[in-house]
Design a protein around this motif. Structure first.
Motif, mmCIF file in Angstrom:
data_model
loop_
_atom_site.group_PDB
_atom_site.id
_atom_site.type_symbol
_atom_site.label_atom_id
_atom_site.label_comp_id
_atom_site.label_asym_id
_atom_site.label_seq_id
_atom_site.Cartn_x
_atom_site.Cartn_y
_atom_site.Cartn_z
ATOM 1 N N ALA A 21 -1.201 12.790 -0.471
ATOM 2 C CA ALA A 21 -0.347 11.634 -0.201
ATOM 3 C C ALA A 21 0.531 11.271 -1.394
ATOM 4 O O ALA A 21 0.039 11.229 -2.511
ATOM 5 C CB ALA A 21 -1.198 10.432 0.190
ATOM 6 N N PRO A 22 1.803 10.999 -1.168
ATOM 7 C CA PRO A 22 2.465 11.250 0.099
ATOM 8 C C PRO A 22 2.866 12.705 0.216
ATOM 9 O O PRO A 22 3.341 13.308 -0.740
ATOM 10 C CB PRO A 22 3.699 10.351 0.048
ATOM 11 C CG PRO A 22 4.029 10.260 -1.410
ATOM 12 C CD PRO A 22 2.699 10.348 -2.126
ATOM 13 N N GLY A 23 2.672 13.249 1.393
ATOM 14 C CA GLY A 23 3.139 14.611 1.674
ATOM 15 C C GLY A 23 4.632 14.565 1.936
ATOM 16 O O GLY A 23 5.104 13.715 2.687
ATOM 17 N N THR A 24 5.385 15.434 1.294
ATOM 18 C CA THR A 24 6.842 15.425 1.439
ATOM 19 C C THR A 24 7.294 16.488 2.433
ATOM 20 O O THR A 24 6.846 17.624 2.385
ATOM 21 C CB THR A 24 7.513 15.689 0.073
ATOM 22 O OG1 THR A 24 7.210 14.597 -0.788
ATOM 23 C CG2 THR A 24 9.017 15.835 0.203
ATOM 24 N N ILE A 66 4.591 11.767 4.545
ATOM 25 C CA ILE A 66 3.395 11.560 5.346
ATOM 26 C C ILE A 66 2.427 10.759 4.495
ATOM 27 O O ILE A 66 2.062 11.171 3.393
ATOM 28 C CB ILE A 66 2.758 12.903 5.768
ATOM 29 C CG1 ILE A 66 3.788 13.789 6.479
ATOM 30 C CG2 ILE A 66 1.524 12.660 6.631
ATOM 31 C CD1 ILE A 66 4.412 13.187 7.708
ATOM 32 N N ARG A 67 2.019 9.618 5.033
ATOM 33 C CA ARG A 67 1.157 8.707 4.280
ATOM 34 C C ARG A 67 -0.079 8.355 5.095
ATOM 35 O O ARG A 67 -0.069 8.436 6.318
ATOM 36 C CB ARG A 67 1.916 7.434 3.939
ATOM 37 C CG ARG A 67 3.101 7.700 3.032
ATOM 38 C CD ARG A 67 3.741 6.417 2.644
ATOM 39 N NE ARG A 67 4.887 6.644 1.777
ATOM 40 C CZ ARG A 67 5.412 5.708 1.039
ATOM 41 N NH1 ARG A 67 4.913 4.489 1.039
ATOM 42 N NH2 ARG A 67 6.453 5.970 0.286
ATOM 43 N N PRO A 68 -1.132 7.925 4.407
ATOM 44 C CA PRO A 68 -2.361 7.560 5.122
ATOM 45 C C PRO A 68 -2.177 6.305 5.969
ATOM 46 O O PRO A 68 -1.297 5.485 5.704
ATOM 47 C CB PRO A 68 -3.363 7.284 3.999
ATOM 48 C CG PRO A 68 -2.750 7.792 2.743
ATOM 49 C CD PRO A 68 -1.278 7.828 2.955
ATOM 50 N N CYS A 113 2.236 19.097 10.066
ATOM 51 C CA CYS A 113 0.775 19.062 10.022
ATOM 52 C C CYS A 113 0.375 18.047 8.963
ATOM 53 O O CYS A 113 1.133 17.777 8.035
ATOM 54 C CB CYS A 113 0.202 20.434 9.682
ATOM 55 S SG CYS A 113 0.535 21.683 10.933
ATOM 56 N N VAL A 114 -0.812 17.505 9.118
ATOM 57 C CA VAL A 114 -1.305 16.492 8.189
ATOM 58 C C VAL A 114 -2.600 17.007 7.574
ATOM 59 O O VAL A 114 -3.527 17.380 8.297
ATOM 60 C CB VAL A 114 -1.558 15.154 8.914
ATOM 61 C CG1 VAL A 114 -2.093 14.111 7.947
ATOM 62 C CG2 VAL A 114 -0.279 14.665 9.595
ATOM 63 N N VAL A 115 -2.657 17.052 6.234
ATOM 64 C CA VAL A 115 -3.865 17.481 5.536
ATOM 65 C C VAL A 115 -4.732 16.235 5.323
ATOM 66 O O VAL A 115 -4.371 15.342 4.557
ATOM 67 C CB VAL A 115 -3.532 18.146 4.183
ATOM 68 C CG1 VAL A 115 -4.814 18.576 3.478
ATOM 69 C CG2 VAL A 115 -2.604 19.334 4.387
ATOM 70 N N TRP A 175 13.111 8.479 4.097
ATOM 71 C CA TRP A 175 13.743 7.968 2.886
ATOM 72 C C TRP A 175 15.058 8.685 2.643
ATOM 73 O O TRP A 175 15.163 9.891 2.822
ATOM 74 C CB TRP A 175 12.857 8.212 1.666
ATOM 75 C CG TRP A 175 11.591 7.448 1.692
ATOM 76 C CD1 TRP A 175 10.379 7.905 2.111
ATOM 77 C CD2 TRP A 175 11.394 6.090 1.311
ATOM 78 N NE1 TRP A 175 9.440 6.919 2.003
ATOM 79 C CE2 TRP A 175 10.030 5.789 1.521
ATOM 80 C CE3 TRP A 175 12.233 5.109 0.824
ATOM 81 C CZ2 TRP A 175 9.498 4.544 1.241
ATOM 82 C CZ3 TRP A 175 11.703 3.866 0.539
ATOM 83 C CH2 TRP A 175 10.349 3.603 0.746
ATOM 84 N N LEU A 176 16.026 7.934 2.179
ATOM 85 C CA LEU A 176 17.261 8.516 1.681
ATOM 86 C C LEU A 176 16.988 8.957 0.249
ATOM 87 O O LEU A 176 16.448 8.190 -0.543
ATOM 88 C CB LEU A 176 18.390 7.477 1.708
ATOM 89 C CG LEU A 176 19.730 7.934 1.147
ATOM 90 C CD1 LEU A 176 20.291 9.075 1.986
ATOM 91 C CD2 LEU A 176 20.707 6.768 1.129
ATOM 92 N N VAL A 177 17.294 10.202 -0.057
ATOM 93 C CA VAL A 177 17.061 10.708 -1.407
ATOM 94 C C VAL A 177 18.378 11.193 -1.993
ATOM 95 O O VAL A 177 19.283 11.578 -1.263
ATOM 96 C CB VAL A 177 16.018 11.860 -1.437
ATOM 97 C CG1 VAL A 177 14.658 11.364 -1.038
ATOM 98 C CG2 VAL A 177 16.439 13.009 -0.552
#
Length: 156
Positions: free
Chosen positions: A78-81, A61-63, A91-93, A116-118
């Motif tokens: 940011a970034p929220g994983t 999750i990015r701005p 949810c977004v903080v 993303w592939l991790v």
């Protein structure tokens, strides 16, 4: 790629806003009405979405840059994983870094989600089921338009 989604909101599923967008826009789900963020206040904003990522992927999750530049509102962690085994509501903080009140309305685009592939050294990982959630699972089909290159390791 197909991601299983439960959408408790009345908003459309996340989507790319343009043909070359890198992230999917997430919308605020505020069924009780707008939320006002005071200067330097942080809030967790619900999206009404629950997802099931494939093992080996994460969502970030990015701005939204326009929200940050124009209003001083950004994603705090940011970034929220979002890990592949997370089954709670997305949810977004957010934090208001400006000196003005900022109002978030139901349906406002508040953040962007990237997939993303991790890689992991762990093997045999298993996702737990969506036992706590009710609702019909929908498929969110993500077009594979971006080939991300790992520049640091010179790998595709």
């Amino acid at each position: 790629m197909t991601i299983k989604v439960i959408n408790h909101s009345h908003h459309p599923l996340p989507q790319y806003e343009t043909a070359y967008s890198a992230g999917l826009d997430l919308r605020a789900f505020l069924p009780d009405g707008s939320v006002v963020m005071r200067p330097l206040e942080r809030k967790m904003i619900k999206t009404g979405l629950y997802i099931e990522l494939p093992i080996g992927y994460e969502a970030q999750i990015r701005p939204r840059s326009g929200l940050s530049l124009k209003h001083g509102v950004t994603v705090l962690n940011a970034p929220g994983t979002i890990d592949a085994d997370y089954r709670g509501e997305l949810c977004v903080v957010l934090i208001n870094l400006s000196d003005q009140d900022f109002t978030i309305n139901d349906g406002d685009r508040i953040a962007r989600k990237w997939l993303w592939l991790v890689t992991s050294k762990r093997s045999g990982a298993r996702c737990r089921s969506c036992q706590a959630q009710t609702g019909e699972m929908e498929d969110l089909v993500i077009p594979e338009i971006n080939n991300h290159k790992d520049v640091a390791n010179n790998k595709e």
